[in-house]
Design a protein around this motif. Structure first.
Motif, mmCIF file in Angstrom:
data_model
loop_
_atom_site.group_PDB
_atom_site.id
_atom_site.type_symbol
_atom_site.label_atom_id
_atom_site.label_comp_id
_atom_site.label_asym_id
_atom_site.label_seq_id
_atom_site.Cartn_x
_atom_site.Cartn_y
_atom_site.Cartn_z
ATOM 1 N N GLY A 197 0.639 -1.733 -0.246
ATOM 2 C CA GLY A 197 -0.131 0.711 0.031
ATOM 3 C C GLY A 197 0.387 0.996 -0.396
ATOM 4 O O GLY A 197 2.249 0.990 0.307
ATOM 5 N N GLY A 198 -0.017 2.752 -0.793
ATOM 6 C CA GLY A 198 1.006 3.766 -0.624
ATOM 7 C C GLY A 198 0.285 4.785 -1.283
ATOM 8 O O GLY A 198 -0.552 4.425 -1.567
ATOM 9 N N ARG A 199 1.120 5.258 -1.579
ATOM 10 C CA ARG A 199 0.773 6.779 -2.390
ATOM 11 C C ARG A 199 1.240 6.772 -3.711
ATOM 12 O O ARG A 199 2.400 6.314 -3.902
ATOM 13 N N THR A 200 0.733 6.990 -4.888
ATOM 14 C CA THR A 200 1.413 7.070 -6.126
ATOM 15 C C THR A 200 0.435 8.257 -6.539
ATOM 16 O O THR A 200 -0.810 8.914 -6.633
ATOM 17 N N SER A 201 0.938 9.192 -7.189
ATOM 18 C CA SER A 201 1.051 10.961 -7.730
ATOM 19 C C SER A 201 0.165 11.464 -7.013
ATOM 20 O O SER A 201 -1.178 11.757 -7.662
ATOM 21 N N GLY A 202 0.002 11.628 -5.419
ATOM 22 C CA GLY A 202 -0.845 12.228 -4.821
ATOM 23 C C GLY A 202 -2.287 11.611 -4.220
ATOM 24 O O GLY A 202 -3.337 11.835 -4.304
ATOM 25 N N ALA A 203 -1.798 9.789 -4.823
ATOM 26 C CA ALA A 203 -3.174 8.996 -4.800
ATOM 27 C C ALA A 203 -3.298 7.674 -4.191
ATOM 28 O O ALA A 203 -2.160 7.878 -4.262
ATOM 29 N N ALA A 204 -3.511 7.243 -3.334
ATOM 30 C CA ALA A 204 -3.893 5.936 -2.608
ATOM 31 C C ALA A 204 -3.724 4.327 -3.871
ATOM 32 O O ALA A 204 -4.407 4.811 -4.880
ATOM 33 N N PHE A 205 -3.736 3.583 -3.215
ATOM 34 C CA PHE A 205 -3.219 2.270 -3.943
ATOM 35 C C PHE A 205 -2.925 0.871 -2.801
ATOM 36 O O PHE A 205 -2.688 1.315 -1.682
ATOM 37 N N MET A 206 -3.652 -0.015 -3.383
ATOM 38 C CA MET A 206 -3.702 -0.712 -2.614
ATOM 39 C C MET A 206 -3.639 -2.765 -2.978
ATOM 40 O O MET A 206 -4.459 -2.178 -3.747
ATOM 41 N N HIS A 207 -2.931 -2.913 -2.656
ATOM 42 C CA HIS A 207 -3.194 -4.493 -3.189
ATOM 43 C C HIS A 207 -2.503 -5.480 -2.958
ATOM 44 O O HIS A 207 -1.979 -4.979 -1.392
ATOM 45 N N VAL A 208 -2.969 -6.636 -2.629
ATOM 46 C CA VAL A 208 -3.406 -7.827 -1.254
ATOM 47 C C VAL A 208 -2.975 -9.110 -2.646
ATOM 48 O O VAL A 208 -3.570 -9.183 -3.661
ATOM 49 N N ASN A 209 -1.812 -10.211 -2.244
ATOM 50 C CA ASN A 209 -1.709 -11.051 -2.968
ATOM 51 C C ASN A 209 -1.286 -11.124 -4.729
ATOM 52 O O ASN A 209 -1.766 -11.307 -5.630
ATOM 53 N N GLY A 210 -0.488 -9.390 -4.588
ATOM 54 C CA GLY A 210 -0.184 -9.808 -6.367
ATOM 55 C C GLY A 210 -1.216 -8.536 -7.127
ATOM 56 O O GLY A 210 -1.350 -8.216 -8.460
ATOM 57 N N ALA A 211 -2.456 -8.664 -6.264
ATOM 58 C CA ALA A 211 -3.878 -7.942 -7.004
ATOM 59 C C ALA A 211 -4.152 -6.500 -6.628
ATOM 60 O O ALA A 211 -4.382 -6.628 -5.705
ATOM 61 N N ALA A 212 -4.382 -5.408 -7.321
ATOM 62 C CA ALA A 212 -4.729 -4.196 -6.670
ATOM 63 C C ALA A 212 -6.483 -4.640 -6.478
ATOM 64 O O ALA A 212 -6.754 -4.932 -6.776
ATOM 65 N N LYS A 213 -6.067 -3.899 -5.463
ATOM 66 C CA LYS A 213 -7.670 -3.567 -4.828
ATOM 67 C C LYS A 213 -9.033 -1.898 -4.543
ATOM 68 O O LYS A 213 -7.966 -0.884 -4.532
ATOM 69 N N ALA A 214 -9.417 -2.695 -5.007
ATOM 70 C CA ALA A 214 -10.851 -1.174 -4.962
ATOM 71 C C ALA A 214 -10.686 -0.629 -3.496
ATOM 72 O O ALA A 214 -11.094 -0.977 -2.299
ATOM 73 N N PHE A 215 -10.808 0.299 -3.853
ATOM 74 C CA PHE A 215 -10.878 1.037 -1.984
ATOM 75 C C PHE A 215 -11.757 2.463 -1.724
ATOM 76 O O PHE A 215 -12.071 2.997 -3.120
ATOM 77 N N THR A 216 -12.387 3.373 -1.141
ATOM 78 C CA THR A 216 -12.837 4.183 -0.343
ATOM 79 C C THR A 216 -12.229 5.161 -0.037
ATOM 80 O O THR A 216 -11.810 4.555 0.835
#
Length: 180
Positions: A101-120
């Protein structure tokens, strides 16, 4: 295959270092984690470089944690927190998970077991806020007993850039033999 955290007084503390000051830039936190007995309706901080607001007011920094089986990536700007929380319950007990998990270009991201996960997104803060501070990085522990990890944490990596979903998947594939 990792360090055991008892949910009471075991943790890792790494003194403040300039290499953990990402300013307003991109960064990633990567861990393997296993919840053994903790009820997932409690909060478990995985990595935190900030003080919990219940005790110290909202400080500047960042945090990766789970609450209710959902993953959270939090940015704290000194007056408020802006958090990304997964749209679905992702975790259960007695299972290893690879989390990025972290930040890219001012936006959040998260991956679990190698796959991106949707978030709010939630909270009043700015996810692009400066996260530099003089606080130690802690693993498995926060200022309050209600947020301590009861389980095992495997490999921990922190990057001064955002990992792509492909990089997360490759890291998951390269290391899962140790955990899965």
């Amino acid at each position: 295959t990792g360090l055991t955290f008892d949910g009471t007084n075991s943790f890792i503390s790494i003194p403040d270092d300039a290499s953990l000051d990402f300013g307003t830039g991109d960064f990633s936190m990567e861990i393997w984690v296993y919840h053994s007995t903790v009820p997932l309706d409690t909060i478990a901080d995985y990595l935190i470089k900030a003080s919990v607001w219940a005790l110290a007011g909202v400080t500047v920094g960042f945090c990766l944690y789970q609450w209710g089986g959902q993953l959270y990536v939090s940015i704290r700007n000194g007056t408020a927190a802006r958090e990304a929380n997964s749209d679905a319950v992702l975790f259960s007990i007695n299972t290893w998970y690879h989390i990025v998990g972290g930040r890219t270009s001012g936006a959040a991201f998260m991956h679990v077991n190698g796959a991106a996960k949707a978030f709010t997104m939630a909270g009043a803060g700015d996810f692009a806020a400066n996260v530099d501070n003089a606080i130690a990085l802690r693993a498995g522990w926060d200022d309050t007993a209600a947020r301590r990890l009861n389980g095992i944490m495997g490999e921990v990596r922190i990057y001064n850039r955002a990992l792509s979903e492909i990089e997360s998947w490759r890291n998951y594939q390269a290391t899962k033999w140790r955990y899965v």
